[in-house]
Design an enzyme around this catalytic site. Structure first.
Site, short mmCIF file in Angstrom:
data_model
loop_
_atom_site.label_atom_id
_atom_site.label_comp_id
_atom_site.label_asym_id
_atom_site.label_seq_id
_atom_site.Cartn_x
_atom_site.Cartn_y
_atom_site.Cartn_z
NE ARG A 101 -2.44 -1.80 3.28
CZ ARG A 101 -3.04 -2.12 4.41
NH1 ARG A 101 -4.25 -1.63 4.66
NH2 ARG A 101 -2.48 -2.92 5.28
CE LYS A 199 -10.08 4.06 -1.08
NZ LYS A 199 -9.67 2.64 -0.95
CG ASP A 225 -10.57 -2.71 -3.13
OD1 ASP A 225 -9.62 -2.47 -3.91
OD2 ASP A 225 -10.86 -1.96 -2.18
#
Length: 323
Positions: A101, A199, A225
């Protein structure tokens, strides 16, 4: 022993032994024996209990779970042991690439951990990486070695096709703009409509849905996702869809990280099912409710066989661009 067993050696880390067993079964080989222990102070010890000299070694490990840092170190230590035992090649089969991430500096004075992990993998002596549905595809560029980046989209598509949902009512939903390309591929596979959410991130590890692009009224929505962590974002997305008139909502993802309150949130969410892959183990007692698990073992087994046999793996990256 067959020629494959003499030259191909599969070993499992401690995070996903069940998935490793399934991969070995599909390949028709046995998992190699490796001793994995910890010293009293928590340091990791690894020793192969059989010869790997001249073998093409495949290390199956998910960099995930409650002890994600131990999982990463275990992979690196196993790779180092294999190289020092004269393995011909070492391939890291990373079913979930942890620290992905943080693939860029989104704010000042932040690390880029996806690149740091890539450097550690290279330093450990690994020759090739095989993984699935990275958080961002460009992480492949952090490596100066071959990276086989597989996708679980066809597996998820087959699952929903088998449910015989009406095509004219299906709509694949991307929970953010970054996932839109993958959601478009899934919608094409299912011949479904496409919707995209926007988002925002008001804080660390927090997210909120700020916009919805597309008509979902009366639709059977499938949110796709790459991973679900605490489940807050995906549950908020499902609630937004229901508030906008969606008839039913399904959730699917490749990596069930499922941290903290994730299980409770998903069980209480306004969704029919949460379909995930077994790249990270999901306890059996959690698979009795809304959570359904499909296996990526045949996909990884096919990729390992093709890499070992010098075959093509392009159709496993993206079926639309197979050569």
């Amino acid at each position: 022993m067959t020629e494959m067993q003499k030259s191909m050696a599969l070993f499992s880390g401690s995070v996903s032994p069940e998935l490793a067993d399934k991969i070995a079964d599909v390949l028709g080989v046995e998992l190699g024996k490796v001793k994995l222990e910890k010293f009293a102070n928590g340091e990791i010890y690894a020793r192969y209990l059989e010869s790997v000299r001249g073998a093409d070694v495949f290390l199956i490990q998910s960099v995930a779970g409650e002890h994600v840092n131990d999982a990463l170190m275990e992979l690196l230590i196993m790779a180092d042991a294999a190289k020092r035992a004269s393995a011909r090649t070492v391939t890291a089969v990373i079913t979930h690439y942890g620290y992905a991430r943080q693939d860029r500096k989104a704010a000042a004075r932040e690390p880029i951990t996806a690149k740091l992990v890539a450097n550690l993998i290279a330093t450990a002596g690994i020759n090739r990486v095989m993984t699935i549905d990275l958080h961002q595809g460009q992480i492949q560029g952090f490596f100066d070695m071959p990276v086989d980046h597989l996708t679980a989209l066809p597996i998820l598509a087959d699952y929903f096709k088998a449910k015989n949902l009406p095509e004219d009512k299906m709509c694949v939903v991307s929970p953010d703009v970054g996932r839109a390309k993958a959601a478009k591929k899934l919608s094409d596979m299912l011949q479904a409509d496409l919707a995209i959410m926007h988002k925002g991130r008001p804080g660390h590890n927090k997210a909120e849905i700020t916009a919805l692009i597309g008509d979902v009224e009366g639709k059977i929505c499938i949110i796709n996702d790459d991973m679900i962590d605490t489940g807050g974002t995906i549950v908020a997305a499902a609630s937004t869809l229901k508030a906008n008139g969606a008839e039913a909502v399904y959730i699917c993802c490749t990596h069930p990280v499922f941290s903290g309150p994730a299980y409770d949130r998903l069980e209480n969410a306004p969704v029919e099912e949460v379909v995930v892959c077994d790249t990270i183990p999901v306890p059996l007692e959690r698979q009795t409710g809304k959570i359904k698990v499909v296996s990526v073992a045949p996909l990884f087994a096919r990729a390992i066989a093709n890499v070992y046999g010098n075959g093509s793996v392009s159709e496993l990256f993206d079926p639309d661009f197979a050569l």
